[in-house]
Design a protein around this motif. Structure first.
Motif: not given
Ligand code: PMP
Length: 446
Positions: A53, A111-113, A145-147, A217, A223, A251, A253-254, A280
């Motif tokens: 993604w 990174n996202g997490s 899901y947030h990492g 999200e 996820s 969040d 991120i996705a 992402k």
């Molecule tokens: N939050 C969401 C909504 C995600 O989809 C993801 C990764 N799929 C993350 C956080 C974590 O990101 P990363 O894999 O870069 O740590």
């Protein structure tokens, strides 16, 4: 030794049972172009999941490449405490033009997490520093899901990633998320009043006072199986946070940068979060980079003389990496100059129509749902009961392997097969990918 054998000798792949690789070795990719990846034997794969993604504008995008090549000869990295560089500043100026109102301060990570961890710490410290010391808990949505770092897992709800670590995680309050396909209130996503928000009301009533922030999200629980919920739910959540002095962390991120058909998913609801996490697509999938973006109000609560000890003592070595910033600036310019998001809208409809034409009548298609170019096909045993396949059957994994043989990269989430392609996918590529996807599903579920 072949490359595959060497890979298995050294590499512990992410989110994988390595034993699976014995009968299904890793595919060694040599190059990419547009939505295609090519392995070492020249076989092509359509990357309709944007390589987890993140690929927004195609692999090896010439314009992004040119930006990075130029930057590479100037500066690769510099410590970001006390030092800065033009690229980071220019990127903030670009992002401020498109972000929801009020988001003005940028804290970089890689990174996202990590950006979620920063958001949680920022929210906690903010509440503490303005005197709300009772506010120590976080609320989150079931299925969220947030990492996969410890804080991010604590506010997530998917046992697949979190179960074993539960004794290590912080206690959080889980609000029952909307589940539109299997709505508990027999309503319809398109025109409901979000009756399912009643659980959020109850949780805020009970725990609002001790809660520092809610994280969610926006609109798409990716996820969890690309579950889509209405903007009204998000609007209600924002209002509820305001009424209880609870911060709202989005969040994104996705879903950021056009994935849902608008620049940000929050834009569908016309809301601004207090803190937003982006990653992402931020760099087009080129460089690991994320940003935790917040308001002046939150930033100001950290501002003071050094000895007041109010600073946000949070850092990552690669914060603000110049190559990442440069890729992100290129992405913003391309999105704007080539009108990518508007153009992708027509193709989003085309993709949804094609999937419906080929797969809606399949006996195991429960629902085809979409937001922007993200389309998900939820497979069920029975359309009436909506019962899903037992996860032990690994239905998605079987379809995944079949599709790879055909040259299509899917990465199903349990029983949910989905498309989340780069925004530049064209109609011809959509036709081909949908045909390959339908054939793979038919092969396994005929
Ligand atoms: N939050 C969401 C909504 C995600 O989809 C993801 C990764 N799929 C993350 C956080 C974590 O990101 P990363 O894999 O870069 O740590």
């Amino acid at each position: 030794m072949t490359l595959e054998q060497k890979d298995l000798k050294y590499i512990w792949h992410p989110c994988s049972q390595m034993k699976d690789y014995e009968e299904f070795p890793p595919i060694i990719i040599e190059r990419g172009k547009g939505i295609y990846l090519y392995d070492k034997n020249g076989k092509e794969y359509m990357d309709i999941i944007s390589s987890w993604w993140c690929n927004l504008l195609g692999h090896c995008n010439e314009k992004i490449n040119a930006y990075i090549k130029k930057q590479l000869d100037k500066l690769e990295h510099v410590i970001f405490a006390n030092f800065s560089h033009e690229g980071a500043i220019e990127l903030c100026e670009e992002l401020i033009k498109i972000l929801p109102k009020g988001l003005t301060k940028f804290n970089f990570s890689d990174n996202g997490s990590s950006s979620v961890e920063a958001a949680l710490k920022m929210a906690f410290q903010y509440q503490h520093q303005i005197g709300n010391t009772k506010k120590k808990k976080f609320m989150c949505l079931t299925g969220g899901y947030h990492g996969e770092t410890i804080g991010a897992l604590s506010v997530g709800s998917l046992d697949l990633y979190a179960k074993i670590y539960k004794p290590m995680l912080m206690e959080t309050i889980h609000i029952e998320a909307p589940d539109c396909y299997r709505c508990r209130y027999n309503q319809n996503r398109e025109n409901c009043r979000c009756e399912c928000f009643s659980d959020a009301e109850k949780k805020f009533e009970k725990y609002g006072e001790e809660t520092c922030a809610v994280i969610a999200e926006p609109l798409l629980q990716a996820s969890a199986g690309m579950k889509i919920y209405p903007p009204l739910y998000l609007k209600k959540l924002r209002d509820m946070c305001d009424n209880h002095n609870v911060l709202f962390i989005a969040d994104e991120i996705a879903v950021n940068f056009g994935r849902t058909g608008k620049m940000f998913a929050c834009d569908h609801a016309g809301i601004s979060p207090d803190i937003m996490c982006v990653s992402k697509g931020l760099t087009g999938g080129y460089m690991p980079m994320s940003i935790t973006i917040t308001t002046d109000k939150i930033y100001n609560a950290f501002y003071g003389d050094y000895n007041e000890a109010k600073a946000f003592m949070h850092s990552h070595t690669y914060s603000g990496n110049p190559l990442g910033c440069c890729a992100a600036i290129a992405v913003q310019k391309i999105l704007r100059e080539d009108d990518i998001i508007n153009k992708a809208k027509a193709r989003a409809e085309y993709l949804n129509d094609k999937l419906k034409e080929k797969l809606l009548n399949h006996k195991n298609t429960g629902e085809i749902r979409n937001i922007g170019l993200i389309n998900a096909i939820e497979l069920v045993i029975d359309k009436n009961t909506k019962e899903g396949f037992d996860s032990k059957l690994r239905m998605g994994y079987q379809i995944y392997k079949n599709a790879l043989k055909r040259g299509l990269l899917l990465r199903p989430l349990g029983n949910v097969i989905y498309f989340n392609p780069p925004l530049i996918i064209n109609e011809e590529e959509i036709d081909k990918a949908v045909d390959l996807c339908a054939s793979s599903i038919n092969d396994i579920l005929s």
